[in-house]
Design a protein around this motif. Structure first.
Motif, PDB file in Angstrom:
ATOM      1  N   VAL A 317       0.482  -1.190  -0.365  1.00  0.00           N
ATOM      2  CA  VAL A 317      -0.503  -0.282   0.547  1.00  0.00           C
ATOM      3  C   VAL A 317       0.875   1.764   0.336  1.00  0.00           C
ATOM      4  O   VAL A 317       1.833   1.300   0.313  1.00  0.00           O
ATOM      5  N   LEU A 318      -0.058   2.132  -1.085  1.00  0.00           N
ATOM      6  CA  LEU A 318       1.248   3.457  -0.483  1.00  0.00           C
ATOM      7  C   LEU A 318       0.111   4.805  -0.172  1.00  0.00           C
ATOM      8  O   LEU A 318      -1.211   4.692  -1.024  1.00  0.00           O
ATOM      9  N   ASP A 319       0.843   5.786   0.377  1.00  0.00           N
ATOM     10  CA  ASP A 319       0.386   6.944   0.893  1.00  0.00           C
ATOM     11  C   ASP A 319       0.381   8.082  -0.141  1.00  0.00           C
ATOM     12  O   ASP A 319       1.485   8.304  -0.634  1.00  0.00           O
ATOM     13  N   TYR A 320      -0.533   8.082  -0.258  1.00  0.00           N
ATOM     14  CA  TYR A 320      -0.771   9.680  -1.730  1.00  0.00           C
ATOM     15  C   TYR A 320      -0.946  10.673  -1.745  1.00  0.00           C
ATOM     16  O   TYR A 320      -0.556  12.197  -2.337  1.00  0.00           O
ATOM     17  N   SER A 321      -1.201  11.377  -0.009  1.00  0.00           N
ATOM     18  CA  SER A 321      -1.111  12.474   0.603  1.00  0.00           C
ATOM     19  C   SER A 321      -0.367  13.548   0.741  1.00  0.00           C
ATOM     20  O   SER A 321      -0.340  14.182   0.742  1.00  0.00           O
ATOM     21  N   ASP A 322       1.307  13.476   0.568  1.00  0.00           N
ATOM     22  CA  ASP A 322       1.656  14.655  -0.445  1.00  0.00           C
ATOM     23  C   ASP A 322       1.817  15.058  -1.351  1.00  0.00           C
ATOM     24  O   ASP A 322       1.977  15.632  -1.908  1.00  0.00           O
ATOM     25  N   ILE A 323       0.855  14.329  -2.164  1.00  0.00           N
ATOM     26  CA  ILE A 323       0.866  14.735  -4.425  1.00  0.00           C
ATOM     27  C   ILE A 323      -0.663  15.569  -4.038  1.00  0.00           C
ATOM     28  O   ILE A 323      -0.331  16.960  -4.501  1.00  0.00           O
ATOM     29  N   THR A 324      -1.499  14.696  -3.398  1.00  0.00           N
ATOM     30  CA  THR A 324      -2.914  15.571  -3.635  1.00  0.00           C
ATOM     31  C   THR A 324      -3.999  14.886  -2.966  1.00  0.00           C
ATOM     32  O   THR A 324      -3.904  14.042  -2.066  1.00  0.00           O
ATOM     33  N   LEU A 325      -4.895  15.681  -2.200  1.00  0.00           N
ATOM     34  CA  LEU A 325      -5.831  15.323  -0.881  1.00  0.00           C
ATOM     35  C   LEU A 325      -7.095  14.247  -1.352  1.00  0.00           C
ATOM     36  O   LEU A 325      -8.531  14.228  -1.062  1.00  0.00           O
ATOM     37  N   GLU A 326      -7.535  14.240  -3.250  1.00  0.00           N
ATOM     38  CA  GLU A 326      -8.676  13.911  -3.891  1.00  0.00           C
ATOM     39  C   GLU A 326      -9.095  13.028  -3.205  1.00  0.00           C
ATOM     40  O   GLU A 326      -7.374  11.825  -2.802  1.00  0.00           O
ATOM     41  N   HIS A 327     -10.081  12.417  -3.355  1.00  0.00           N
ATOM     42  CA  HIS A 327     -10.641  11.128  -3.010  1.00  0.00           C
ATOM     43  C   HIS A 327     -10.145   9.520  -3.420  1.00  0.00           C
ATOM     44  O   HIS A 327      -9.499   9.578  -4.796  1.00  0.00           O
ATOM     45  N   ASP A 328      -9.413   8.367  -2.860  1.00  0.00           N
ATOM     46  CA  ASP A 328      -8.912   7.886  -3.058  1.00  0.00           C
ATOM     47  C   ASP A 328      -9.368   7.075  -4.466  1.00  0.00           C
ATOM     48  O   ASP A 328      -8.868   6.638  -5.457  1.00  0.00           O
ATOM     49  N   LYS A 333      -8.330   6.429 -10.203  1.00  0.00           N
ATOM     50  CA  LYS A 333      -8.890   6.224 -11.994  1.00  0.00           C
ATOM     51  C   LYS A 333      -8.210   7.553 -12.203  1.00  0.00           C
ATOM     52  O   LYS A 333      -7.765   6.989 -14.024  1.00  0.00           O
ATOM     53  N   ARG A 334      -7.822   8.516 -11.825  1.00  0.00           N
ATOM     54  CA  ARG A 334      -7.018   9.652 -12.336  1.00  0.00           C
ATOM     55  C   ARG A 334      -5.646   8.456 -13.380  1.00  0.00           C
ATOM     56  O   ARG A 334      -4.747   8.898 -14.354  1.00  0.00           O
ATOM     57  N   LEU A 335      -5.242   8.207 -12.175  1.00  0.00           N
ATOM     58  CA  LEU A 335      -3.551   7.095 -11.909  1.00  0.00           C
ATOM     59  C   LEU A 335      -3.706   7.086 -13.334  1.00  0.00           C
ATOM     60  O   LEU A 335      -2.536   6.280 -14.249  1.00  0.00           O
ATOM     61  N   ASN A 353     -17.038   3.054   3.776  1.00  0.00           N
ATOM     62  CA  ASN A 353     -15.774   3.912   2.448  1.00  0.00           C
ATOM     63  C   ASN A 353     -14.902   4.908   3.180  1.00  0.00           C
ATOM     64  O   ASN A 353     -14.524   5.375   2.134  1.00  0.00           O
ATOM     65  N   LEU A 354     -13.773   4.624   4.247  1.00  0.00           N
ATOM     66  CA  LEU A 354     -13.269   5.395   4.777  1.00  0.00           C
ATOM     67  C   LEU A 354     -11.900   4.878   3.564  1.00  0.00           C
ATOM     68  O   LEU A 354     -11.929   4.938   3.387  1.00  0.00           O
ATOM     69  N   ASP A 355     -12.203   6.901   4.110  1.00  0.00           N
ATOM     70  CA  ASP A 355     -10.414   7.079   2.606  1.00  0.00           C
ATOM     71  C   ASP A 355      -8.982   7.751   3.236  1.00  0.00           C
ATOM     72  O   ASP A 355      -9.841   9.001   4.109  1.00  0.00           O
ATOM     73  N   GLU A 356      -8.325   7.251   3.537  1.00  0.00           N
ATOM     74  CA  GLU A 356      -7.040   7.230   3.913  1.00  0.00           C
ATOM     75  C   GLU A 356      -6.480   7.593   2.870  1.00  0.00           C
ATOM     76  O   GLU A 356      -4.484   7.838   3.954  1.00  0.00           O
ATOM     77  N   HIS A 357      -6.824   8.377   1.541  1.00  0.00           N
ATOM     78  CA  HIS A 357      -5.121   8.255   0.847  1.00  0.00           C
ATOM     79  C   HIS A 357      -4.516   7.219   0.422  1.00  0.00           C
ATOM     80  O   HIS A 357      -3.081   7.712   0.667  1.00  0.00           O
ATOM     81  N   VAL A 358      -4.626   6.414   0.444  1.00  0.00           N
ATOM     82  CA  VAL A 358      -3.873   5.397   0.248  1.00  0.00           C
ATOM     83  C   VAL A 358      -4.943   3.950  -1.029  1.00  0.00           C
ATOM     84  O   VAL A 358      -5.735   4.332  -0.927  1.00  0.00           O
ATOM     85  N   LEU A 359      -3.749   3.924  -2.014  1.00  0.00           N
ATOM     86  CA  LEU A 359      -3.843   2.728  -3.129  1.00  0.00           C
ATOM     87  C   LEU A 359      -3.181   0.883  -2.878  1.00  0.00           C
ATOM     88  O   LEU A 359      -2.377   1.331  -2.076  1.00  0.00           O
ATOM     89  N   ARG A 360      -4.125   0.389  -3.354  1.00  0.00           N
ATOM     90  CA  ARG A 360      -2.931  -1.022  -2.646  1.00  0.00           C
ATOM     91  C   ARG A 360      -2.369  -1.290  -4.424  1.00  0.00           C
ATOM     92  O   ARG A 360      -3.048  -1.340  -5.559  1.00  0.00           O
ATOM     93  N   PHE A 361      -0.929  -1.579  -4.860  1.00  0.00           N
ATOM     94  CA  PHE A 361      -0.325  -2.334  -5.850  1.00  0.00           C
ATOM     95  C   PHE A 361       0.034  -3.722  -5.753  1.00  0.00           C
ATOM     96  O   PHE A 361       0.509  -4.127  -4.362  1.00  0.00           O
TER      97      PHE A 361
END
Ligand SMILES: Cc1ncc(COP(=O)(O)O)c(C=O)c1O
Length: 380
Positions: A317-328, A333-335, A353-361
């Motif tokens: 999992v990667l936290d992207y909160s330094d890039i943007t605070l848009e909904h995960d 989708k944008r990525l 659907n708690l959003d903590e700005h994290v994506l799973r790769f």
């Protein structure tokens, strides 16, 4: 005529959504959890040999006996724990079917099942289809640790089952021995059944020991383990798995299983049974995937994504909160559309659907795929 689904509050799974988006936009698919490399030719040959040698009619309901023996030997070897191949191991159509059948066999209307969020997506629908109630306990990024006091407070006379998953999809965390001892203590002298989803048992890193429920005597007595050959031998499309439990629990399981799928693809079972004679086929897996994790993380260490290295599974999992605070979901989708790389937003596994700005790769990919993926992530 209008027919309402019994799961009317559930839309298309995020896996289909992200994979379709990845295909449409020709993006790399690190969303769905499957390897982009072939499984061992020896295993493919073993299954072909089984077909050519006549293993083409119904397997026994419990599973091919040789495979059940091979599974039993594995538990002896790894955990010094014995499951009787005759009546404590059943081969299933993937772990998903094992999970669905366990829940169907035990959960009656209004029974409560404690699950930990983020959770793999098949638990809750199975509970609800059987009239049960899922009691979600939300774990928080980045450590996703379980507060066992909260679990204790959630247990009441309706609690029928607790589902745990280690190594954990999607967070890549693992439960410790102390966690399992707490679970054992909390469930002692109750009728609670534990479903321990251990499909990633062989994908665990940094020398950690997998804490299977079968290592804990009292916990084992009340627990099902679910497992998946798809995860272990790089062939998720075969959908073969199994479950283990003490006989009293397994009798109840088989009661339902016999009418659910009855039995599973026979030649694959014979092939897997021959292939498992060599324990290195699963013992080498931690090293194999740890190298992939390390490569992926080394390549993205200077990117704007933040991470704690995955301790198990083939997910990071990667936290992207330094890039943007848009909904995960929007960011995932944008990525995919703008940057050509698909992932899974963690909010879909979370309570409300708690959003903590994290994506799973998923890093079950060739080194070439991982290098290309890292280039894209570094450019964001
Ligand atoms: C935690 C977890 N449990 C169960 C499964 C299902 O396994 P199978 O493909 O064998 O049905 C998966 C697959 O992604 C998983 O991640």
């Amino acid at each position: 005529m209008y027919h309402q689904s019994k799961l009317s509050n559930v839309g298309n799974s995020i896996f289909s959504v992200m994979s379709t988006l990845a295909n449409t936009h020709n993006a790399m698919n690190l969303a769905q959890g499957f390897p982009d490399f072939k499984s061992d030719q020896k295993l493919i040959d073993a299954v072909s040999n089984a077909m050519n040698s006549g293993y083409n009619q119904y397997a026994p309901m419990q599973g091919h006996l040789g495979l059940r023996h091979a599974i039993s030997k594995k538990y002896e070897l790894l955990y010094n724990s014995s499951y009787n191949p005759e009546n404590e191991i059943t081969v299933t159509a993937g772990a998903t079917q094992a999970i669905f059948t366990i829940i169907s066999a035990f959960i009656r209307p209004n029974d409560e099942v404690i699950i930990f969020k983020p959770a793999y997506d098949c638990y809750q629908p199975a509970i609800e289809l059987n009239g049960g109630k899922s009691i979600a306990i939300q774990l928080k990024a980045p450590n996703y640790t379980i507060d066992w006091n909260t679990v204790a407070q959630s247990i009441n006379s309706n609690t029928k089952m607790i589902i745990v998953n280690t190594p954990h999809n999607p967070s890549g965390t693992v439960l410790s021995k102390a966690d399992m001892l707490k679970l054992q203590k909390l469930t002692n002298e109750t009728d609670i059944v534990v479903l321990s989803d251990e499909v990633y048992e062989h994908i665990i890193f940094d020398g950690e020991q997998h804490q299977s429920v079968c290592r804990f005597k009292n916990l084992k007595e009340r627990s099902f383990i679910t497992a998946s050959f798809g995860k272990t031998f790089h062939n998720t499309g075969w959908k073969i798995g199994y479950c283990c439990a003490p006989k009293t629990l397994m009798d109840v399981f088989r009661n339902v299983h016999q009418f659910n799928v009855f039995s599973v693809h026979h030649p694959s079972q014979k092939g897997l049974s021959d292939y498992m004679e060599e324990p290195n086929h699963y013992l080498n897996l931690p090293e194999f995937y740890q190298e992939k994790r390390n490569l992926f993380l080394e390549l993205i260490k200077d990117s704007r994504f933040k991470f704690t290295p995955s301790k198990g599974t083939y997910f990071q999992v990667l936290d992207y909160s330094d890039i943007t605070l848009e909904h995960d979901v929007d960011f995932a989708k944008r990525l995919t559309i703008e940057h050509g790389i698909a992932s899974i937003p963690l909010s879909v596994f979370n309570d409300n659907n708690l959003d903590e700005h994290v994506l799973r790769f998923c890093f079950a990919k060739t080194n070439d795929t991982l290098k290309k993926a890292a280039e894209l992530l570094n450019s964001i």
